[in-house]
Write an enzyme that holds these catalytic residues in place. Sequence first.
Site, PDB file in Angstrom:
ATOM      1  N   HIS A 117      16.519 -36.405   5.970  1.00 24.58           N
ATOM      2  CA  HIS A 117      15.679 -36.923   7.066  1.00 24.58           C
ATOM      3  C   HIS A 117      16.516 -37.738   8.063  1.00 24.58           C
ATOM      4  CE1 HIS A 117      11.768 -35.780   5.581  1.00 24.58           C
ATOM      5  NE2 HIS A 117      11.822 -36.536   4.506  1.00 24.58           N
ATOM      6  N   ARG A 139       8.013 -31.713  15.165  1.00 30.10           N
ATOM      7  CA  ARG A 139       6.556 -31.643  15.364  1.00 30.10           C
ATOM      8  C   ARG A 139       6.227 -32.520  16.557  1.00 30.10           C
ATOM      9  NH1 ARG A 139       2.302 -33.409  10.515  1.00 30.10           N
ATOM     10  NH2 ARG A 139       0.479 -32.333  11.367  1.00 30.10           N
ATOM     11  N   SER A 147       0.296 -38.547  11.059  1.00 32.53           N
ATOM     12  CA  SER A 147       0.653 -38.151   9.703  1.00 32.53           C
ATOM     13  C   SER A 147       1.425 -39.288   9.024  1.00 32.53           C
ATOM     14  CB  SER A 147       1.500 -36.880   9.760  1.00 32.53           C
ATOM     15  OG  SER A 147       1.856 -36.451   8.474  1.00 32.53           O
ATOM     16  N   TYR A 202       6.837 -27.172  14.235  1.00 30.68           N
ATOM     17  CA  TYR A 202       5.682 -27.112  13.333  1.00 30.68           C
ATOM     18  C   TYR A 202       4.564 -26.309  13.992  1.00 30.68           C
ATOM     19  CZ  TYR A 202       1.771 -29.091  10.593  1.00 30.68           C
ATOM     20  OH  TYR A 202       0.660 -29.267   9.799  1.00 30.68           O
ATOM     21  N   ARG A 258      -2.046 -33.573   3.381  1.00 28.71           N
ATOM     22  CA  ARG A 258      -3.204 -34.374   3.793  1.00 28.71           C
ATOM     23  C   ARG A 258      -4.222 -33.523   4.523  1.00 28.71           C
ATOM     24  NH1 ARG A 258      -4.842 -37.219   8.451  1.00 28.71           N
ATOM     25  NH2 ARG A 258      -3.174 -36.125   9.563  1.00 28.71           N
ATOM     26  N   LYS A 259      -3.866 -33.023   5.688  1.00 25.84           N
ATOM     27  CA  LYS A 259      -4.842 -32.312   6.522  1.00 25.84           C
ATOM     28  C   LYS A 259      -4.235 -31.059   7.160  1.00 25.84           C
ATOM     29  CE  LYS A 259      -8.259 -33.442  10.056  1.00 25.84           C
ATOM     30  NZ  LYS A 259      -8.783 -34.473  10.955  1.00 25.84           N
ATOM     31  N   GLY A 260      -2.969 -31.161   7.562  1.00 25.91           N
ATOM     32  CA  GLY A 260      -2.297 -30.035   8.215  1.00 25.91           C
ATOM     33  C   GLY A 260      -2.899 -29.745   9.588  1.00 25.91           C
TER      34      GLY A 260
HETATM   35  N1  LIG Z   1       1.857 -25.239   4.598  1.00 26.60           N
HETATM   36  C1  LIG Z   1       1.598 -26.181   5.503  1.00 26.60           C
HETATM   37  N2  LIG Z   1       0.987 -25.867   6.667  1.00 26.60           N
HETATM   38  C2  LIG Z   1       0.728 -26.804   7.596  1.00 26.60           C
HETATM   39  N3  LIG Z   1       1.043 -28.124   7.449  1.00 26.60           N
HETATM   40  C3  LIG Z   1       1.652 -28.487   6.307  1.00 26.60           C
HETATM   41  C4  LIG Z   1       1.970 -27.550   5.294  1.00 26.60           C
HETATM   42  N4  LIG Z   1       2.564 -28.203   4.293  1.00 26.60           N
HETATM   43  C5  LIG Z   1       2.616 -29.496   4.654  1.00 26.60           C
HETATM   44  N5  LIG Z   1       2.079 -29.679   5.860  1.00 26.60           N
HETATM   45  C6  LIG Z   1       1.888 -30.931   6.596  1.00 26.60           C
HETATM   46  O1  LIG Z   1       3.152 -31.512   6.919  1.00 26.60           O
HETATM   47  C7  LIG Z   1       3.007 -32.949   6.950  1.00 26.60           C
HETATM   48  C8  LIG Z   1       3.988 -33.571   5.991  1.00 26.60           C
HETATM   49  O2  LIG Z   1       5.244 -33.499   6.590  1.00 26.60           O
HETATM   50  P1  LIG Z   1       6.584 -33.630   5.748  1.00 26.60           P
HETATM   51  O3  LIG Z   1       6.585 -32.643   4.660  1.00 26.60           O
HETATM   52  O4  LIG Z   1       7.705 -33.575   6.726  1.00 26.60           O
HETATM   53  O5  LIG Z   1       6.468 -35.091   5.122  1.00 26.60           O
HETATM   54  S1  LIG Z   1       7.663 -35.941   4.488  1.00 26.60           S
HETATM   55  O6  LIG Z   1       8.241 -36.741   5.579  1.00 26.60           O
HETATM   56  O7  LIG Z   1       8.647 -35.054   3.895  1.00 26.60           O
HETATM   57  O8  LIG Z   1       6.981 -36.806   3.500  1.00 26.60           O
HETATM   58  C9  LIG Z   1       1.558 -33.244   6.550  1.00 26.60           C
HETATM   59  O9  LIG Z   1       0.816 -33.328   7.775  1.00 26.60           O
HETATM   60  P2  LIG Z   1      -0.582 -34.113   7.915  1.00 26.60           P
HETATM   61  O10 LIG Z   1      -1.573 -33.352   7.093  1.00 26.60           O
HETATM   62  O11 LIG Z   1      -0.908 -34.051   9.379  1.00 26.60           O
HETATM   63  O12 LIG Z   1      -0.380 -35.503   7.417  1.00 26.60           O
HETATM   64  C10 LIG Z   1       1.220 -32.002   5.760  1.00 26.60           C
HETATM   65  O13 LIG Z   1      -0.149 -31.757   5.615  1.00 26.60           O
END
Ligand SMILES: Nc1ncnc2c1ncn2[C@@H]1O[C@H](COP(=O)(O)OS(=O)(=O)O)[C@@H](OP(=O)(O)O)[C@H]1O
Length: 301
Positions: A117, A139, A147, A202, A258-260
Amino acid sequence: MAQRAIPKEIEEKMQKAKDMKPEDMLFTYKGVLYPSLLCKPENFKAMERFEAIEDDILLVAYPKCGFNWMSHVLKKISDAAHGKRGETAQFTLLEFADPEKLQNLSKLPSQRIMGTHVQPKDIPASFFEKKTKVLVIFRNPKDTAVSYFHFYNKNPALPAFDSWDKFFSQYMSGEVMLGSYFDHAVAWEKHIDSDTVKIITYEDMIENLTEGIQQVARFFSLTLSDEQVQAIAQESTFEAMKNKSKETHGQMGNVIFRKGGVGDWKNHFSEEQSKELDTKFEQCLAGTKLGAKLKYEVHCK
Ligand SMILES: Nc1ncnc2c1ncn2[C@@H]1O[C@H](COP(=O)(O)OS(=O)(=O)O)[C@@H](OP(=O)(O)O)[C@H]1O
């Protein structure tokens, strides 16, 4: 059995968070905040000496930009292209690896997949010297902030924020773990024309996951059949990954998945906050190639 993305040892370390005071959860190294339970200053010293090789794969993301998603996609691509099933070595973030673990990483057979990171200036120089391919996922800064806010509040190893407004102001000043989103973005803009760096967003992955998978595979010169691409896409949707997250991410599953999706910022930002971020984006990224790639007008207005 799904492969674990968060190693048991990381989960065990995080258990110690219960006994910690919030003010001890982060520490500063060279002006940037890091999680005390997972990183140590000696990790960064060891990272400086880490020897990358040309056929390594390095995935980089500012927090909450889709690291877990892309690391899953990358592992699936690598397994499919190399004819393996879930065998690609589990990787951890370079900055979370203590010097001994980093040393052990050096002994792994190729093709190693690693992640981080940190900002480009803190990535071991050998990745750039050896022309290792580096994939960066970005993103839009508004959804990233939202997020990140929820991540701080749900992650037992981070100090909770009692209000979105307080978090927003620290996000804008870069007083959050791993520093300012904008410092990362400005730094990556300088690498955007490099043949060995690919920046993917993203939002583009959300819009067309199949195309995203194909682009990533092509960048790493890995060949996949159409069926393999389709199978990876099916296993990499938010729902598919969330459903397996207890197995793959243990207790962090619900925290990370969480929500995506795109646009949750509209449920959190005030008009003033939105304008403040628009101005910052304008100052840092207007007219840049990364700025254009982020499609700010589409996703953040
Ligand atoms: N398959 C898939 N599709 C769409 N979105 C996804 C997917 N997998 C992870 N996410 C979303 O990515 C967010 C987490 O980001 P990171 O993995 O970079 O987090 S971390 O910094 O490594 O902890 C987090 O976003 P938010 O839901 O908006 O919080 C995850 O839900």
